[in-house]
Design a protein around this motif. Structure first.
Motif, short mmCIF file in Angstrom:
data_model
loop_
_atom_site.label_atom_id
_atom_site.label_comp_id
_atom_site.label_asym_id
_atom_site.label_seq_id
_atom_site.Cartn_x
_atom_site.Cartn_y
_atom_site.Cartn_z
N VAL A 1 -55.10 14.66 0.95
CA VAL A 1 -54.98 15.14 -0.28
C VAL A 1 -55.96 16.10 -0.86
O VAL A 1 -55.40 17.08 -1.66
CB VAL A 1 -55.33 13.87 -1.40
CG1 VAL A 1 -55.54 14.43 -2.83
CG2 VAL A 1 -54.34 12.78 -1.50
N TYR B 1 -47.36 12.50 -1.74
CA TYR B 1 -47.03 11.91 -3.08
C TYR B 1 -45.81 10.97 -2.74
O TYR B 1 -44.89 11.28 -2.21
CB TYR B 1 -46.59 12.52 -4.17
CG TYR B 1 -47.71 13.27 -5.06
CD1 TYR B 1 -48.53 12.45 -5.98
CD2 TYR B 1 -48.32 14.23 -4.52
CE1 TYR B 1 -49.66 13.12 -6.48
CE2 TYR B 1 -49.55 14.90 -5.03
CZ TYR B 1 -50.16 14.09 -5.84
OH TYR B 1 -51.30 14.86 -6.68
N PHE C 1 -56.95 8.61 -8.04
CA PHE C 1 -55.80 8.47 -7.35
C PHE C 1 -55.72 6.99 -6.71
O PHE C 1 -56.75 6.39 -6.60
CB PHE C 1 -55.99 9.27 -6.01
CG PHE C 1 -55.71 10.59 -6.19
CD1 PHE C 1 -54.58 11.38 -6.39
CD2 PHE C 1 -56.91 11.44 -5.97
CE1 PHE C 1 -54.54 12.72 -6.39
CE2 PHE C 1 -57.15 12.75 -6.03
CZ PHE C 1 -55.69 13.47 -6.27
N PHE D 1 -53.56 5.14 -3.56
CA PHE D 1 -52.68 4.97 -2.71
C PHE D 1 -51.69 3.99 -2.51
O PHE D 1 -52.18 2.90 -2.67
CB PHE D 1 -53.53 5.43 -1.33
CG PHE D 1 -54.49 6.58 -1.03
CD1 PHE D 1 -53.86 7.85 -1.13
CD2 PHE D 1 -55.51 6.68 -1.50
CE1 PHE D 1 -54.75 8.95 -1.02
CE2 PHE D 1 -56.47 7.87 -1.39
CZ PHE D 1 -55.70 8.88 -1.24
N VAL E 1 -49.88 9.19 -2.23
CA VAL E 1 -50.50 8.95 -3.56
C VAL E 1 -49.33 8.17 -4.51
O VAL E 1 -48.23 8.86 -4.36
CB VAL E 1 -51.01 10.31 -4.19
CG1 VAL E 1 -51.44 10.19 -5.84
CG2 VAL E 1 -52.04 10.84 -3.44
N HIS F 1 -51.78 9.22 -9.93
CA HIS F 1 -52.42 10.51 -10.24
C HIS F 1 -52.80 10.42 -11.61
O HIS F 1 -52.10 10.74 -12.46
CB HIS F 1 -51.71 11.53 -9.60
CG HIS F 1 -52.43 12.87 -9.79
ND1 HIS F 1 -52.48 13.68 -8.84
CD2 HIS F 1 -52.98 13.62 -10.76
CE1 HIS F 1 -52.87 14.84 -9.33
NE2 HIS F 1 -53.41 14.83 -10.47
#
Length: 152
Positions: free
Chosen positions: A18, A38, A111, A113, A119, A122
């Motif tokens: 990221v 993402y 973030f 995960f 991700v 966000h």
């Protein structure tokens, strides 16, 4: 899939991916790499947008490059705990219409995960009034006046 004792190490690798994504961000890299970074149903929120899903996140990254010149992120720190991460950053850019000198917005992103390391959440935190509106010609004068009044 991340599990047990390897999850911290795996999420650390995900966080590095990221950070690299943001530090090297271009329109082309966003279009090529967004699906790798993402999750398909990722949630994204910043002071101006709240969307879910890659189809709605992608235009936000592309739009950034049409609004300002030479945008780039400098990541200043990261913190990782389990599947959650926090990243502080400086967003550097030149305004197309208002200022010739480089501008800087300082902020942070939270973030989360997904189990596959992409991700899923966000959330950007930055003060739009101080970091952006105060730098605009007419609006900036008004915002600085309001700030002075509020301090009294």
């Amino acid at each position: 899939m991340n599990d047990g004792t390897t999850s911290e190490l795996s999420y650390a690798t995900d966080m590095q991916r990221v950070v690299h994504f943001f530090e090297t961000l271009t329109v082309a890299s966003a279009q090529e790499q967004l699906e790798q970074v993402y999750a398909p149903d990722a949630y994204f929120k910043d002071p101006f947008n709240e969307v879910r899903g890659l189809a709605d996140i992608m235009p936000l990254f592309v739009h950034m490059f049409t609004q300002v010149e030479n945008p780039r992120f400098v990541i200043t720190s990261t913190v990782l705990q389990g599947d959650s991460a926090f990243m502080t950053w400086e967003f550097l850019f030149h305004m197309r219409r208002y200022a010739r000198e480089e501008q800087c917005i300082r902020g942070a992103t939270h973030f989360r995960f997904a189990p596959d390391g992409r991700v899923s959440y966000h959330r950007d935190y930055w003060d739009a009034a101080e970091e952006l509106y105060e730098k605009l010609p007419v609006v900036g004068s008004f915002m600085r006046l309001l700030k002075r009044i509020a301090r009294k």
